[in-house]
Scaffold this active site. Sequence first.
Site, PDB file in Angstrom:
ATOM      1  N   HIS A 161      -3.675   8.012   6.582  1.00 20.21           N
ATOM      2  CA  HIS A 161      -4.142   7.711   7.940  1.00 20.21           C
ATOM      3  C   HIS A 161      -4.998   8.828   8.520  1.00 20.21           C
ATOM      4  O   HIS A 161      -5.639   8.634   9.558  1.00 20.21           O
ATOM      5  CB  HIS A 161      -2.950   7.464   8.877  1.00 20.21           C
ATOM      6  CG  HIS A 161      -2.176   6.228   8.543  1.00 20.21           C
ATOM      7  ND1 HIS A 161      -2.734   4.983   8.496  1.00 20.21           N
ATOM      8  CD2 HIS A 161      -0.872   6.068   8.201  1.00 20.21           C
ATOM      9  CE1 HIS A 161      -1.813   4.100   8.166  1.00 20.21           C
ATOM     10  NE2 HIS A 161      -0.688   4.717   7.968  1.00 20.21           N
ATOM     11  N   ASP A 197      -0.226   1.039  -0.174  1.00 25.55           N
ATOM     12  CA  ASP A 197       0.724   1.247   0.915  1.00 25.55           C
ATOM     13  C   ASP A 197       0.724   0.015   1.829  1.00 25.55           C
ATOM     14  O   ASP A 197      -0.267  -0.708   1.922  1.00 25.55           O
ATOM     15  CB  ASP A 197       0.299   2.501   1.714  1.00 25.55           C
ATOM     16  CG  ASP A 197       1.335   2.919   2.739  1.00 25.55           C
ATOM     17  OD1 ASP A 197       2.060   3.888   2.480  1.00 25.55           O
ATOM     18  OD2 ASP A 197       1.406   2.249   3.802  1.00 25.55           O
ATOM     19  N   HIS A 199       0.532  -0.105   4.944  1.00 27.05           N
ATOM     20  CA  HIS A 199      -0.376   0.087   6.078  1.00 27.05           C
ATOM     21  C   HIS A 199      -1.794   0.387   5.605  1.00 27.05           C
ATOM     22  O   HIS A 199      -1.973   1.074   4.600  1.00 27.05           O
ATOM     23  CB  HIS A 199       0.122   1.249   6.938  1.00 27.05           C
ATOM     24  CG  HIS A 199       1.523   1.083   7.434  1.00 27.05           C
ATOM     25  ND1 HIS A 199       2.614   1.579   6.742  1.00 27.05           N
ATOM     26  CD2 HIS A 199       2.017   0.442   8.511  1.00 27.05           C
ATOM     27  CE1 HIS A 199       3.723   1.273   7.407  1.00 27.05           C
ATOM     28  NE2 HIS A 199       3.392   0.582   8.470  1.00 27.05           N
ATOM     29  N   ASP A 286       6.209   1.221   0.969  1.00 22.96           N
ATOM     30  CA  ASP A 286       6.780   0.575   2.170  1.00 22.96           C
ATOM     31  C   ASP A 286       6.466  -0.916   2.187  1.00 22.96           C
ATOM     32  O   ASP A 286       6.696  -1.586   3.197  1.00 22.96           O
ATOM     33  CB  ASP A 286       6.328   1.250   3.459  1.00 22.96           C
ATOM     34  CG  ASP A 286       4.887   1.723   3.452  1.00 22.96           C
ATOM     35  OD1 ASP A 286       4.473   2.357   4.443  1.00 22.96           O
ATOM     36  OD2 ASP A 286       4.151   1.455   2.471  1.00 22.96           O
TER      37      ASP A 286
HETATM   38  N1  LIG Z   1       4.732   3.103  14.048  1.00 27.86           N
HETATM   39  C1  LIG Z   1       4.058   4.045  13.219  1.00 27.86           C
HETATM   40  C2  LIG Z   1       3.856   3.572  11.839  1.00 27.86           C
HETATM   41  C3  LIG Z   1       3.308   4.669  10.982  1.00 27.86           C
HETATM   42  C4  LIG Z   1       3.068   4.162   9.583  1.00 27.86           C
HETATM   43  C5  LIG Z   1       3.167   5.249   8.587  1.00 27.86           C
HETATM   44  C6  LIG Z   1       2.878   4.751   7.206  1.00 27.86           C
HETATM   45  O1  LIG Z   1       3.736   4.433   6.434  1.00 27.86           O
HETATM   46  N2  LIG Z   1       1.629   4.638   6.842  1.00 27.86           N
HETATM   47  O2  LIG Z   1       1.306   4.250   5.586  1.00 27.86           O
HETATM   48 ZN   LIG Z   2       2.743   2.939   5.132  1.00 27.69          ZN
END
Ligand SMILES: NCCCCCC(=O)NO
Ligand SMILES: [Zn+2]
Length: 345
Positions: A161, A197, A199, A286
């Site tokens: 991120h 991932d 996200h 995740d």
């Molecule tokens: N509410 C915040 C979520 C952060 C995601 C972190 C993550 O696993 N990114 O791949």
């Molecule tokens: Zn993630």
Amino acid sequence: MLTVYSDDHRLHFGQSELVDGKLQPCFEMPSRADTVLARVRHQEIGEVIEPKDFGLEPILRVHDAAYVAFLKGAWARWAAEGHSCDMLPSTFPARRLRRDGPIPTALHGQLGHYCFDTEAPITAGTWQAVYSSAQVALTAQDHMRQGANTAFALCRPPGHHAGSDFMGGYCFFNNAAIVTQAFLDQGAKRVAILDVDYHHGNGTQELFYERSDVLFASIHGDPLVEYPYYLGHADERGEGEGAGFNHNYPLPHGTGWDGWSAALDDACRKIAAYAPDALVISLGVDTYKDDPISKFKLDSPDYIRMGQRIAALGLPTLFIMEGGYAVEAIGVNAVNVLQGYEGAA
Ligand SMILES: NCCCCCC(=O)NO
Ligand SMILES: [Zn+2]
């Protein structure tokens, strides 16, 4: 397969994550890396080494110098103001505020400038932890520079991120981007990044969006309904030189292996056609059915299949640890990918 790991990750453990209006302990916790390391050792997938130190230069090939300097000095300034709790932002340069105006001199003003959310707590040991996480990634990449066909960088904190000059989503330095640039600086003509991932890797996308020497493909929760919300749609195909080299696969909540692997197959076809000199995997697990913050339905055997599919590309492949918060299963799931890749599962 070599694993690179540093105990320095323990130096970063945020105490405060704002979830639905309440502060709670962070999901991104040290036991995540400990559990993956234990599984790596239990499965005897290969040697585990500590990182070498490649310095700040490879990090500065990706991240803005002022951002890096801010990160390095932030805690000392925060502590000098009498604080001992996590450093969290509260004001951000939203639309129609001057995002490219003068950077504030106030610590809170700078913190909001360099964050896109409240999910990257800075603690006393964060700088050392994120610096070492990047060195873990660079050491794994160096192992491949010396001829290895694959390696695993057990990075913590994660990085996908983080953009050139911003942190967020538990990420500070974009480890996948840093090693991608290292491959290119060492003579690679093309590098593909596959982000598995849950996200969207908004930081990684941003860093290479206008470039054709990096193909970015990401399979993730649809940003209409999932973090990071404001990037990751299928119509984001790259710009300028980079047009056609960015591929997003947003998928709905509840997606299981069938839907997820269809996206993986298409991404792999695009990567094969791109014919990169190296493949970097942003390995978040995740996507797991019991992950506490995510909503896909992959199960542990699916990660073996994931590794097998990636191996079928026949590319030098560097695995970079990203997310995954079902701590009891993160080790099995991450190492299942590696063992699936190696055909040992
Ligand atoms: N509410 C915040 C979520 C952060 C995601 C972190 C993550 O696993 N990114 O791949
Ligand atoms: Zn993630």
